[in-house]
Each structure stands twice: as C-alpha cells, then as structure tokens.
Design a protein around this motif. Structure first.
Motif, short mmCIF file in Angstrom:
data_model
loop_
_atom_site.label_atom_id
_atom_site.label_comp_id
_atom_site.label_asym_id
_atom_site.label_seq_id
_atom_site.Cartn_x
_atom_site.Cartn_y
_atom_site.Cartn_z
N ARG A 103 0.80 -1.22 0.00
CA ARG A 103 0.00 0.00 0.00
C ARG A 103 0.84 1.27 0.00
NH1 ARG A 103 -5.35 -0.98 1.42
NH2 ARG A 103 -5.84 -3.13 0.89
N SER A 104 2.15 1.16 0.00
CA SER A 104 3.00 2.35 -0.01
C SER A 104 2.88 3.06 -1.36
CB SER A 104 4.46 1.97 0.24
OG SER A 104 4.94 1.15 -0.81
N LEU A 105 3.42 4.28 -1.42
CA LEU A 105 3.39 5.04 -2.67
C LEU A 105 4.11 4.29 -3.77
CD1 LEU A 105 2.68 7.68 -4.15
CD2 LEU A 105 4.84 8.62 -3.32
N SER A 106 5.26 3.72 -3.45
CA SER A 106 6.02 2.94 -4.42
C SER A 106 5.21 1.75 -4.92
CB SER A 106 7.34 2.48 -3.80
OG SER A 106 8.02 1.59 -4.65
N GLY A 107 4.53 1.05 -4.00
CA GLY A 107 3.73 -0.11 -4.39
C GLY A 107 2.57 0.27 -5.29
N VAL A 125 6.12 10.54 -9.51
CA VAL A 125 5.38 10.52 -8.24
C VAL A 125 6.15 9.72 -7.19
CG1 VAL A 125 3.28 9.71 -7.12
CG2 VAL A 125 3.15 10.83 -9.35
N ALA A 126 6.71 8.57 -7.60
CA ALA A 126 7.41 7.69 -6.66
C ALA A 126 8.86 8.08 -6.44
CB ALA A 126 7.34 6.25 -7.15
N GLN A 127 9.34 9.12 -7.14
CA GLN A 127 10.72 9.60 -7.00
C GLN A 127 11.74 8.55 -7.46
OE1 GLN A 127 11.71 12.97 -5.54
NE2 GLN A 127 9.68 13.05 -6.50
N TRP A 128 11.42 7.88 -8.58
CA TRP A 128 12.38 6.94 -9.18
C TRP A 128 13.14 7.68 -10.28
CZ3 TRP A 128 7.96 2.97 -10.34
CH2 TRP A 128 7.51 2.41 -9.13
N ARG A 129 14.24 8.26 -9.94
CA ARG A 129 14.98 9.10 -10.88
C ARG A 129 15.43 8.31 -12.11
NH1 ARG A 129 17.75 13.94 -10.85
NH2 ARG A 129 19.56 14.03 -12.24
N VAL A 176 14.28 5.48 -13.40
CA VAL A 176 13.16 5.04 -14.23
C VAL A 176 12.61 6.21 -15.04
CG1 VAL A 176 10.84 4.05 -14.20
CG2 VAL A 176 12.59 3.17 -12.65
N PHE A 177 12.52 7.39 -14.42
CA PHE A 177 12.03 8.56 -15.14
C PHE A 177 12.93 8.89 -16.32
CE2 PHE A 177 11.99 13.12 -15.97
CZ PHE A 177 10.63 13.36 -16.12
N GLN A 178 14.23 8.90 -16.10
CA GLN A 178 15.16 9.21 -17.18
C GLN A 178 15.11 8.15 -18.29
OE1 GLN A 178 18.71 9.60 -14.76
NE2 GLN A 178 18.62 11.82 -14.88
N LEU A 179 14.96 6.89 -17.89
CA LEU A 179 14.82 5.82 -18.88
C LEU A 179 13.57 6.03 -19.72
CD1 LEU A 179 15.57 3.03 -20.08
CD2 LEU A 179 14.22 2.00 -18.23
N ALA A 180 12.45 6.37 -19.08
CA ALA A 180 11.19 6.57 -19.80
C ALA A 180 11.30 7.73 -20.79
CB ALA A 180 10.05 6.82 -18.82
N VAL A 181 11.92 8.82 -20.37
CA VAL A 181 12.11 9.96 -21.28
C VAL A 181 12.96 9.55 -22.48
CG1 VAL A 181 13.14 12.25 -21.51
CG2 VAL A 181 11.80 11.69 -19.48
N GLY A 225 16.26 12.91 -6.03
CA GLY A 225 16.88 11.74 -5.41
C GLY A 225 16.29 10.46 -5.95
N GLU A 226 16.93 9.36 -5.62
CA GLU A 226 16.47 8.05 -6.08
C GLU A 226 15.80 7.32 -4.93
OE1 GLU A 226 15.38 5.38 -8.54
OE2 GLU A 226 16.96 6.61 -9.39
N ALA A 227 14.46 7.21 -4.96
CA ALA A 227 13.74 6.48 -3.93
C ALA A 227 13.74 5.00 -4.27
CB ALA A 227 12.30 7.00 -3.82
N GLU A 228 13.53 4.18 -3.25
CA GLU A 228 13.52 2.73 -3.46
C GLU A 228 12.28 2.33 -4.24
OE1 GLU A 228 12.71 -0.51 -0.34
OE2 GLU A 228 14.89 -0.35 -0.41
N ALA A 229 12.48 1.56 -5.29
CA ALA A 229 11.35 1.16 -6.13
C ALA A 229 10.57 0.03 -5.45
CB ALA A 229 11.85 0.70 -7.49
#
Length: 384
Positions: free
Chosen positions: A271-275, A319-323, A325-330, A380-384
């Motif tokens: 139920r966390s934001l990452s999940g 939203v989840a602060q996955w730096r 993953v965001f750069q990969l998606a871009v 920052g890089e949050a835990e996925a």
C-alpha cells in the motif's frame, strides 16, 4: 578506504582525532587481503579447470550412472549444507548463501541435460524447465537474497513459457481447429510470470530478504512493460496477422487479464506510494495489450500508444521519485519519436534533404529529452 585518505581528512579538519582513530580501527578489523584472495582464487581456478579438463578428456570412459550419481551427490551435498548451515552462513556472509543457492539451482538445471545425454533421450525443452522450476524454484524463493536468484526464478519461468509456445506452435499462427482456446491458453501461459510481482510485493514487507523480493517484483514489472511495448511495436509493423486476429484476441485478452490481476495484486499487497505506482504500471501494461491489436498496421497510432505507455511510466516514476526510471522513460519516448519520424518519412529519406531534416530532428529530440530529464527528474532516487 586507505589509511592515507583518513589521515588527509584529519589534516584537512574534516574529522577529529577520535573519529580518525575509530575509522582506522574499523578498517584494520575489516581489512581484506585482496592480494592473498586473488592468489587463492587463481589457485582454486587452476585446480577447478584442471579437474574439468581431466573429466572432459575421459568423459566417454566414465560410466553414465557414475556420472549421474556424482552429479546428484553434488546437488545433495549443497542442499545439505544449505539445510544445516544456512543461518550461520547468512550471518557470516550472505553472499556465500546466495552463491550456494545459485550453483545448486544451476547444477539441478544441467542435470536434466546430463540425464538426456546418458540415456539418449530428448523432449521439448519446456518439460525439463518446468520440472526444474517445480523442484528448484522453491529453494530459490526461500533462500535467495539478491538479483541473481531473482533473475533465475523469473528468467526460468519466462524461458519455460516461451519454449512451450514454440513447442506447441513453432511460432506458426496458422488457424486450426479449436484455435481460440489454444490462443487463450498460450496467452495465459506467456503472461503467467508477471504473477511473481504480487507474490514478491506480499513477501517484501514481511521478509528479512527484502532486497530479493524487491528485485523479483521489479523483474516481473519489467516483463509486463516489455510485453506491452513489444505489442505496440508489433502492431506498428502489422505483425498481427489479419487471418487470425479474431482468434488472437483470446490470447491477448488472457495476457491482459493476467497483467490486470497482477497489477491490482501489487496495489493491494503493498500500500505504499512505491507499491501503488508499481501496480499502476502493471495495470497500464495490461490495458495497453488489447489496445495494441486495435491499431494493427497503423504506425502513428501504435507509436502514440507506445509513447502513452511510457509517459505513464514516467509519471509514475515522478510521483514515486524513481529518478533512473524517469530518465529511462524519457529516453525511450525520445527514441520512439525518432523511429516514428523515419517510418513516416521513408520517401523523404531517399533524398539528401530528407536526411538533413531527419538529422536535425534527431538532434532536436535528443536535446529536448536531455532538458526534460534534467529539469523534471526527481532530485533523489527512492527505493522502487
């Protein structure tokens, strides 16, 4: 960390004398004789290669039953060590447990090939893979600690699923009696490895081996995204054969249903934001699958669907602060935009003007991608 570096920090006023002494004492207590380890490793490698060479040179002279007995004894010995000493080994060196588990599973996988060689038998590859998963996946799931064992579990499941498809159809989609049920079964089986995601999400918060379950969840998510992305690329090139597209819908629907169940499973298990973001990405992949079939042989809509999928991934990463993953998606969206320009301007590319225009466009897309990545990527890089 070297003693000289610690002394330099002290001289520069970054640490006081007490901190310096504690760091030096810690480094001394945890020093690793790398040169000695390297020499020992070279010696062990030489002995191992020598044993392999001796066995290989006399392979045909060794009775098959003896070879199989030794192979089984090695597996049993490693299982015994893990059974009796796993807790102590994990306390002293978790990587030693990881190595033992991985090698045991690898020996189990090679045993089936060895068995077939001795008895001169053959079978579709998915069958020994399925037996191996039934026997050794529980070991990997119960004792795995990081990405090698997680990759072995998911990779083995994906390999088995696609080998089954190959054995049943040979990737030939010629219509046949009861083709709808066949496609549904194949779709369900190929998507089944995604179900490791909710299992991993459920165990991740309740296990001391959180890193293993995190990696397994990430790999299952990557498999779902890869499937949806491939479906979009497949549709862009008209890969869905018109003669069997109606029947193929059953397989696509089965894949989509499995992905949706897995995605919602992750949402409820973690139920966390990452999940929630991980579950949303898997659900999105499940939604994209049937949409891809509707844009078959339409390059622009298929490309837009692909980019919409990855834009959703970028939004979830933001939203989840996955730096990363965001750069990969871009980067993926930029690459797909470049490919689309080539698809739509195929005639222009035969001229020099078309090549110049495409080159300018590629540089522009790359520049925009870098700017977007730098400006909007999480700090920052949050835990996925």
């Amino acid at each position: 960390m070297s003693a000289r570096k610690i002394a330099q920090w002290h001289d520069a006023g970054l640490i006081d004398a007490a901190t310096r002494d504690r760091l030096l004492a810690y480094e001394t207590a945890h020093a690793r004789p790398l040169v000695l380890w390297a020499i020992s490793g070279i010696g062990a490698l030489a002995i191992g290669l020598g044993l392999v060479s001796v066995i290989a040179a006399n392979w045909e002279d060794i009775p098959g039953l003896l070879r199989l007995a030794v192979h089984l004894a090695l597996i049993a010995g490693m299982l015994g060590v893990l059974w009796w000493r796993e807790a102590r080994l994990a306390e002293d060196s978790p990587w030693s447990v990881e190595a033992l588990v991985f090698v045991t599973a690898a020996l189990g996988l090679t045993f089936f090939g060895h068995l077939g060689q001795v008895y001169q038998t053959s079978s579709p590859l998915w069958q020994p893979l399925a037996v191996w998963l039934a026997l050794f996946a529980p070991l990997l799931l119960l004792m795995g600690r990081s990405w090698p064992t997680a990759l072995a579990v998911l990779g083995g499941a994906v390999w088995c699923a696609w080998e089954y498809v190959d054995a049943v159809t040979g990737y030939n989609v010629t219509p046949e009696p009861d083709f709808d049920s066949l496609m549904m079964r194949l779709g369900f089986i190929t998507a089944l490895p995604v179900m490791f995601a909710p299992l991993a999400a459920l165990c991740r918060e309740r296990s001391a081996r959180a890193d293993f379950w995190r990696r397994l969840e990430q790999l299952a998510l990557a498999y779902a995204v890869a499937g949806a992305s491939f479906a979009c690329a497949f549709a862009s090139g008209g890969g869905f054969v018109k003669e069997v597209l109606v029947s193929a819908w059953w397989g696509i629907a089965a894949c989509s249903a499995v992905a949706l169940v897995a995605g919602f499973g992750v949402l409820f298990a973690r139920r966390s934001l990452s999940g929630r973001m991980a579950g949303a990405i898997i659900v999105g992949s499940g939604v994209v699958l049937p949409l891809a079939a509707t844009v078959n042989e339409l390059p622009a809509p298929a490309a837009l669907l692909f980019m919409a999928l990855w834009a959703g991934i970028a939004a979830a990463a933001l939203v989840a602060q996955w730096r990363g993953v965001f750069q990969l998606a871009v980067g993926v969206i930029a690459l797909r935009l470049i490919i689309l320009s080539f698809e739509l301007a195929a005639d222009l590319l035969t001229s020099g003007f078309g090549l110049i225009l495409s080159g300018v466009m590629i540089l522009g897309v790359a520049w925009v991608a870098v700017r977007v990545s730098k400006r909007f990527a999480p700090s920052g890089e949050a835990e996925a």
